[in-house]
Design an enzyme around this catalytic site. Structure first.
Site, mmCIF file in Angstrom:
data_model
loop_
_atom_site.group_PDB
_atom_site.id
_atom_site.type_symbol
_atom_site.label_atom_id
_atom_site.label_comp_id
_atom_site.label_asym_id
_atom_site.label_seq_id
_atom_site.Cartn_x
_atom_site.Cartn_y
_atom_site.Cartn_z
ATOM 1 N N HIS A 1 0.922 -1.193 -0.023
ATOM 2 C CA HIS A 1 0.034 -0.051 -0.048
ATOM 3 C C HIS A 1 0.857 1.484 -0.080
ATOM 4 O O HIS A 1 2.162 1.091 0.022
ATOM 5 C CB HIS A 1 -0.994 -0.052 1.200
ATOM 6 C CG HIS A 1 -0.305 -0.201 2.591
ATOM 7 N ND1 HIS A 1 0.666 0.903 2.902
ATOM 8 C CD2 HIS A 1 -0.436 -0.934 3.414
ATOM 9 C CE1 HIS A 1 0.899 0.281 4.323
ATOM 10 N NE2 HIS A 1 0.463 -0.955 4.443
ATOM 11 N N HIS B 1 3.817 1.338 2.231
ATOM 12 C CA HIS B 1 5.044 0.921 1.889
ATOM 13 C C HIS B 1 5.690 1.694 0.699
ATOM 14 O O HIS B 1 6.984 1.769 0.674
ATOM 15 C CB HIS B 1 4.842 -0.287 1.277
ATOM 16 C CG HIS B 1 4.130 -1.438 2.560
ATOM 17 N ND1 HIS B 1 2.728 -1.970 2.125
ATOM 18 C CD2 HIS B 1 4.749 -2.054 3.557
ATOM 19 C CE1 HIS B 1 2.485 -2.573 3.279
ATOM 20 N NE2 HIS B 1 3.646 -2.454 3.988
ATOM 21 N N CYS C 1 -1.368 -9.193 20.640
ATOM 22 C CA CYS C 1 -2.288 -8.693 19.359
ATOM 23 C C CYS C 1 -1.689 -9.722 18.164
ATOM 24 O O CYS C 1 -0.516 -9.269 17.809
ATOM 25 C CB CYS C 1 -2.088 -7.339 19.135
ATOM 26 S SG CYS C 1 -2.692 -6.730 17.481
ATOM 27 N N CYS D 1 -0.046 -7.355 15.406
ATOM 28 C CA CYS D 1 1.081 -6.850 15.491
ATOM 29 C C CYS D 1 2.115 -7.826 15.812
ATOM 30 O O CYS D 1 3.520 -7.640 15.852
ATOM 31 C CB CYS D 1 1.159 -6.093 16.986
ATOM 32 S SG CYS D 1 0.278 -4.657 17.122
ATOM 33 N N CYS E 1 -6.169 -3.671 20.868
ATOM 34 C CA CYS E 1 -4.687 -3.022 20.406
ATOM 35 C C CYS E 1 -5.024 -1.740 19.916
ATOM 36 O O CYS E 1 -5.910 -1.087 19.165
ATOM 37 C CB CYS E 1 -4.619 -4.004 19.119
ATOM 38 S SG CYS E 1 -3.015 -3.309 18.334
ATOM 39 N N HIS F 1 -4.281 -1.317 16.162
ATOM 40 C CA HIS F 1 -5.264 -1.993 14.928
ATOM 41 C C HIS F 1 -6.810 -1.850 15.847
ATOM 42 O O HIS F 1 -7.570 -2.189 14.776
ATOM 43 C CB HIS F 1 -4.795 -3.574 15.065
ATOM 44 C CG HIS F 1 -3.521 -3.424 14.155
ATOM 45 N ND1 HIS F 1 -2.447 -3.893 14.797
ATOM 46 C CD2 HIS F 1 -2.982 -3.201 13.023
ATOM 47 C CE1 HIS F 1 -1.318 -3.981 14.022
ATOM 48 N NE2 HIS F 1 -2.055 -3.463 12.903
ATOM 49 N N LYS G 1 -6.715 8.542 9.233
ATOM 50 C CA LYS G 1 -6.104 7.268 8.666
ATOM 51 C C LYS G 1 -6.898 7.038 7.491
ATOM 52 O O LYS G 1 -7.881 6.757 7.271
ATOM 53 C CB LYS G 1 -6.489 6.214 9.663
ATOM 54 C CG LYS G 1 -5.145 4.957 9.662
ATOM 55 C CD LYS G 1 -5.537 4.114 10.809
ATOM 56 C CE LYS G 1 -4.472 2.973 10.577
ATOM 57 N NZ LYS G 1 -4.596 2.055 9.843
ATOM 58 N N LYS H 1 -10.252 2.478 2.976
ATOM 59 C CA LYS H 1 -11.110 2.440 1.830
ATOM 60 C C LYS H 1 -12.463 2.908 1.869
ATOM 61 O O LYS H 1 -13.067 3.593 1.112
ATOM 62 C CB LYS H 1 -11.234 0.722 1.030
ATOM 63 C CG LYS H 1 -9.812 0.175 0.508
ATOM 64 C CD LYS H 1 -10.233 -0.752 -0.298
ATOM 65 C CE LYS H 1 -8.915 -1.299 -1.097
ATOM 66 N NZ LYS H 1 -8.089 -2.148 -0.454
#
Ligand code: MSP
Length: 508
Positions: free
Chosen positions: A17, A20, A125, A128, A143, A146, A296, A299
């Site tokens: 994504h 990265h 988690c 993680c 978490c 997440h 954040k 989609k």
């Protein structure tokens, strides 16, 4: 000098994504700059393929972890040429050479007395792949990263005596105050260290998808112990028949995101010390990219920036430029297609692309394409005199965003210079021929210099442009503005189609 630079290696629990892509691009810019300066760069990137997140996502797809890892690792590998990343090696932690080397180093850590058996219990988690400390647990035992529920886990496994390295890491930080950069990240690492290091479990008995612990075949290494070692193992097999570890290791710079600071600034140097290997020189911690609305990216919110869409619409160099320009490297930043379009049009197309095409077109029209052999304008030469050193000093702190700002100030300066001197007016008066020569030589030299310095950011465009200028040298030495006149005086420039064409919608 050897210069070993790395990115974090990405989990293959899904396709790549923007986060990265950002880390790859930002690290590539640093690697290319160092190569320009003649450093002997080795740039490592790759994929982190073991552990819970990958195993879980594979099973959710009805696939074996290896098959799922193969699929996604291929997508990460394909991303590299798409983003024009110049890595020297792409490691996969499922490479048999990596696995064998992890076992060897971890056995050394065991033999050196830094491993013992214990029982671990804590909030875990699975995304993680990490146990959370009590202060790290979110509301309702979730978490904090997440937002998913944590599970209470307890198992007998092997522990790494992290606590034994408290003093050595304190000393490392004291002696190298820029071990972690930027300063805010160093403060965070210091705070973690100040809280006192506790031993950590280094193996898992429940999980099967990992590197087998050589002294206890019933366990696999906790994924972070396997993953971090990629920075060491890769050098042993990147070039068949050669071990590059003595030449390139330890790294000059590990580039990572802020969510994995603890692993790189505490665990990693401690592991190396436990194995009797020198720690790296610097860890640079970048921020997170968020949507244009400051939230954040997701989609469902539709606020994400799809790197492939940007590349298709504007090209790879535009994505590279936009991310480095928009987001101060080391801080969080908001990005989106709107902002990207604005910067593409106003900066890449108008300020830089137009400047380059106008300069070439004027040399072509007024001087038959031949670069005038005259001294450049001292006023302009002054503005460029310390630019290469200033840019290099910022890059020494990995501040590629401020370096880009300095370069861009000169792009703007050149545009102002053209407006002030109006070469199109000078061309009308034969008595102004000398002045016109000076202005054309100065613009040419300025465009050449900013382009050399922009090469790490927008390599493909700069290569085309420097070729059209008849001055293909893009080494750092070529970044000085010549007061005596362009060294390539007398060469003939060639015209070139717009580097950053206006979007179709603009033409209607
Ligand atoms: N596999 C571990 C790293 C092991 S390194 C020995 C991991 N993988 S990851 O795929 O989750 O993240 C890879 C890198 O991408 C990390 O440095 C991470 O911080 C970065 N990013 C992930 N999402 C990001 C953004 N939204 N923005 C910027 N970088 C982000 O962690």
């Amino acid at each position: 000098m050897p210069y070993f630079i790395t990115t974090a290696i990405a989990y293959v629990n899904g396709p790549p994504h923007l986060g990265h892509a950002y880390e790859e691009i930002a690290t590539d810019v640093l690697a290319r700059h160092m190569r320009q300066r003649g450093e002997d760069v080795f740039f490592l990137t790759g994929t982190d393929e073991h552990g819970e997140p990958v195993a879980d996502s594979a099973h959710a797809q009805g696939l074996e972890p290896q098959a799922w890892a193969d699929q996604n690792a291929a997508r990460f590998k394909e991303l590299m040429p798409t983003l024009n990343i110049s890595q020297d090696f792409f490691i996969r932690t499922t490479d048999p050479e990596h696995i064998a080397r992890v076992q060897e180093v971890m056995q050394r850590i065991y033999d050196n007395g830094y491993v013992y058996k214990g029982v671990y219990e804590g909030w875990y988690c699975p995304r993680c792949a990490d146990f959370k400390t009590d202060t790290d647990v979110g509301e309702g035992n979730t978490c904090p990263i997440h937002g998913i529920p944590l599970t209470r886990e307890s198992e007998e496994n092997w522990f790494f005596k992290l606590s034994a390295f408290q003093q050595q890491i304190e000393q490392l930080y004291a002696e190298h105050p820029d071990f972690v950069m930027p300063a805010r990240a160093m403060n965070e690492a210091q705070a973690f260290l100040g809280g006192g290091l506790q031993d950590v479990s280094l193996s898992r008995s429940k999980l099967k998808w990992g590197v087998t612990v050589p002294w206890d075949q019933s366990q696999v290494f906790y994924v972070w112990f396997d993953a971090l070692l990629n920075y060491y193992t890769a050098l042993s097999y990147a070039r068949p028949g050669q071990d590059l570890a003595d030449h390139y290791g330890p790294a000059q710079l590990h580039v990572i995101g802020k969510d994995i600071l603890k692993f790189h600034t505490i665990f990693w140097p401690a592991m190396l010390m436990a194995a009797g290997i020198a720690p790296p020189e610097h860890v640079f911690v970048h921020g997170f990219l968020m949507g244009e609305d400051g939230r954040k990216m997701s989609k469902s919110l539709g606020n994400g920036l799809d790197p492939f869409e940007v590349i298709e619409q504007f090209g790879t160099d535009a994505l590279r430029y936009y991310l480095l320009r928009e987001v101060q490297f080391g801080q969080d930043g908001n990005v989106g297609i709107k902002g990207c379009t604005v910067r593409y049009e106003s900066e890449l197309a108008n300020e830089y692309g137009n400047l380059a095409s106008r300069t070439i077109a004027m040399i072509d029209r007024y001087r038959d394409g031949v670069v005038p052999a005259v001294a450049t304008d001292p006023a302009l030469a002054d503005d460029f005199s310390t630019l290469p050193q200033d840019v290099a000093a910022l890059f020494d702190r990995a501040d590629s965003t401020q370096a880009l700002e300095l370069i861009w100030q000169r792009v703007r300066r050149l545009n102002r210079y053209a407006e002030e001197r109006q070469p199109w007016q000078l061309a009308k008066d034969p008595d102004s021929a000398d002045q016109l020569n000076q202005v054309l030589a100065s613009l040419y030299e300025g465009v050449r210099v900013v382009s050399v310095l922009l090469a790490p950011y927008i390599p493909a465009s700069v290569e085309k442009l420097l070729a059209a200028l008849g001055a293909p040298d893009s080494t750092y030495a070529a970044a000085s503005f010549s007061a005596a006149g362009p060294l390539t005086s007398g060469v003939t420039v060639s015209t070139l189609p717009p580097l950053f064409p206006k979007m179709a919608s603009d033409r209607t």
